[in-house]
Write an enzyme that holds these catalytic residues in place. Structure first.
Site, PDB file in Angstrom:
ATOM      1  N   LYS A   1       8.970 -15.196  20.562  1.00 42.05           N
ATOM      2  CA  LYS A   1       8.241 -15.425  18.465  1.00 42.05           C
ATOM      3  C   LYS A   1       7.370 -16.320  19.368  1.00 42.05           C
ATOM      4  O   LYS A   1       6.302 -15.111  18.263  1.00 42.05           O
ATOM      5  CB  LYS A   1       9.644 -17.111  18.341  1.00 42.05           C
ATOM      6  CG  LYS A   1      10.926 -16.587  18.011  1.00 42.05           C
ATOM      7  CD  LYS A   1      11.737 -18.252  17.367  1.00 42.05           C
ATOM      8  CE  LYS A   1      13.084 -17.669  17.461  1.00 42.05           C
ATOM      9  NZ  LYS A   1      13.736 -19.265  17.163  1.00 42.05           N
TER      10      LYS A   1
ATOM     11  N   GLN B   1      14.260 -25.132  17.649  1.00 42.71           N
ATOM     12  CA  GLN B   1      14.315 -24.289  17.815  1.00 42.71           C
ATOM     13  C   GLN B   1      16.260 -25.036  17.668  1.00 42.71           C
ATOM     14  O   GLN B   1      16.410 -26.153  18.485  1.00 42.71           O
ATOM     15  CB  GLN B   1      14.347 -24.341  19.239  1.00 42.71           C
ATOM     16  CG  GLN B   1      15.278 -22.822  20.281  1.00 42.71           C
ATOM     17  CD  GLN B   1      15.544 -21.099  19.422  1.00 42.71           C
ATOM     18  OE1 GLN B   1      14.738 -21.035  18.879  1.00 42.71           O
ATOM     19  NE2 GLN B   1      16.672 -21.236  18.961  1.00 42.71           N
TER      20      GLN B   1
ATOM     21  N   ASP C   1      12.820 -20.930   8.711  1.00 45.01           N
ATOM     22  CA  ASP C   1      14.353 -21.124   9.028  1.00 45.01           C
ATOM     23  C   ASP C   1      14.850 -20.939   7.739  1.00 45.01           C
ATOM     24  O   ASP C   1      16.094 -20.239   7.404  1.00 45.01           O
ATOM     25  CB  ASP C   1      14.704 -21.820   9.517  1.00 45.01           C
ATOM     26  CG  ASP C   1      14.919 -21.639  11.277  1.00 45.01           C
ATOM     27  OD1 ASP C   1      14.486 -20.299  11.470  1.00 45.01           O
ATOM     28  OD2 ASP C   1      14.640 -22.904  11.984  1.00 45.01           O
TER      29      ASP C   1
END
Ligand code: NAD
Length: 297
Positions: free
Chosen positions: A52, A96, A119
């Site tokens: 990412k 994460q 997200d």
């Protein structure tokens, strides 16, 4: 002929299309910033986060990375999130998952400023998605929509069966596909571990999406002719390779490809799209927070 939907190519197009938006922001003096937070020493999580960060660098997004000791008290993570919430150079925050057992991931998700929740997991953003007014579409389901669009698969009026009801894939995808919008208007059957006669549900699908985390659980015998098959699963299985494992999806590729009109491979299908849609959400977040109009692909 079965079409193999090339997620790497579609993701590359998405990244390239996003650079226009990043340029518009840059003309207005804004560099979008994405913070990734890792509190784990799981090699897969480490790989995901570093990929990412690499993606950010490639398209001109400022990547900020914070690593916390997995044994650190939960407060350290909450303090980090609070600092990132307050940092005007950070437009998106990604923590994460999975987190260590002593940290409640729901509390962490709630601690993220919903405006920076790229997200799309914060309850406010989930509510907006369900109500048909999404701020951020969660990356994997949005990536699936974009993959279907790239292959000219119209979802309107189609029967879609999704295997897996997680909060990050199955449920948000079902919510997106039933919306009265482009890339929606489908009739969705959402299956899970307590579903009876799964094969009957997958066989009735025009579009079958597997997101169960069970290696190769859907095979060709569970599909009708000309089904569009989307394989979200990424499973490490032992194999005689340098790494000692290989990646397989939730779909048994060979037999499924024989039946499918189109199919996404693993790797190289949904995975790259998830990463690309994170960049998309970061650009969107920067545009919203800085009040700069950006055209999104
Ligand atoms: P999860 O474990 O949170 O959820 C799995 C879901 O599948 C559950 O709802 C469960 O009820 C259902 N399920 C499990 N076994 C089943 C069975 N035998 N029959 C029917 N349903 C069953 O998993 P997740 O986080 O949604 O991830 C699913 C898979 O997708 C994993 O392989 C994961 O690695 C992968 N994934 C890929 C991406 C990507 O970018 N491609 C992103 C997220 C997750």
């Amino acid at each position: 002929m079965t079409e193999v939907i090339d997620g790497n190519a579609v993701a590359a197009e998405m990244r390239s299309a996003l650079t226009d938006g990043i340029e518009t922001l840059s003309d207005a003096g804004v560099r979008p910033g994405l913070a990734t937070v890792l509190m784990s020493d799981d090699p897969a999580s480490e790989t995901y986060v570093s990929m990412k960060q690499r993606d950010c660098e490639e398209v001109g997004i400022e990547g900020i990375h914070v690593e916390l000791d997995p044994d650190a008290p939960a407060e350290e993570l909450f303090d980090t999130v609070a600092d990132l919430n307050d940092d005007p150079e950070v437009h998106g925050i990604l923590v994460q998952m999975p987190l260590p057992d002593h940290v409640d991931d729901r509390d962490v998700i709630r601690a993220i400023d919903p405006a920076k929740d790229v997200d799309g997991f914060h309850p406010e953003n989930v509510g907006r998605l369900v109500a048909g007014n999404p701020r951020f579409k969660p990356c994997t389901p949005h990536g699936v929509q974009k993959l279907l669009e790239s292959a000219d698969v119209d979802t309107e009026g189609k029967d879609v069966t999704i295997v897996g009801r997680s909060n990050i894939v199955g449920k948000p995808l079902a919510n997106l596909l039933v919306q009265k919008t482009d890339l929606g208007n489908a009739t969705v059957t959402l299956c899970h571990s307590r579903t009876t006669d799964l094969a009957e549900k997958t066989r009735r699908a025009d579009i079958m999406v597997a997101a169960a985390g069970v290696p190769e659980m859907v095979d060709g015998s569970m599909l009708s002719e000309s089904t569009v098959v989307v394989d979200v699963g990424i499973n490490r299985v032992d194999a005689d390779t340098d790494k000692g494992y290989e990646l397989v999806g939730d779909v048994e590729y060979e037999s499924a490809a024989e039946k499918a009109s189109a199919i996404t491979p693993v790797p190289g299908g949904v995975g790259p799209m998830t990463r690309a849609m994170l960049l998309y959400n970061t650009v969107k977040a920067a545009s919203q927070q800085e009040s700069v109009d950006v055209e999104l692909p």
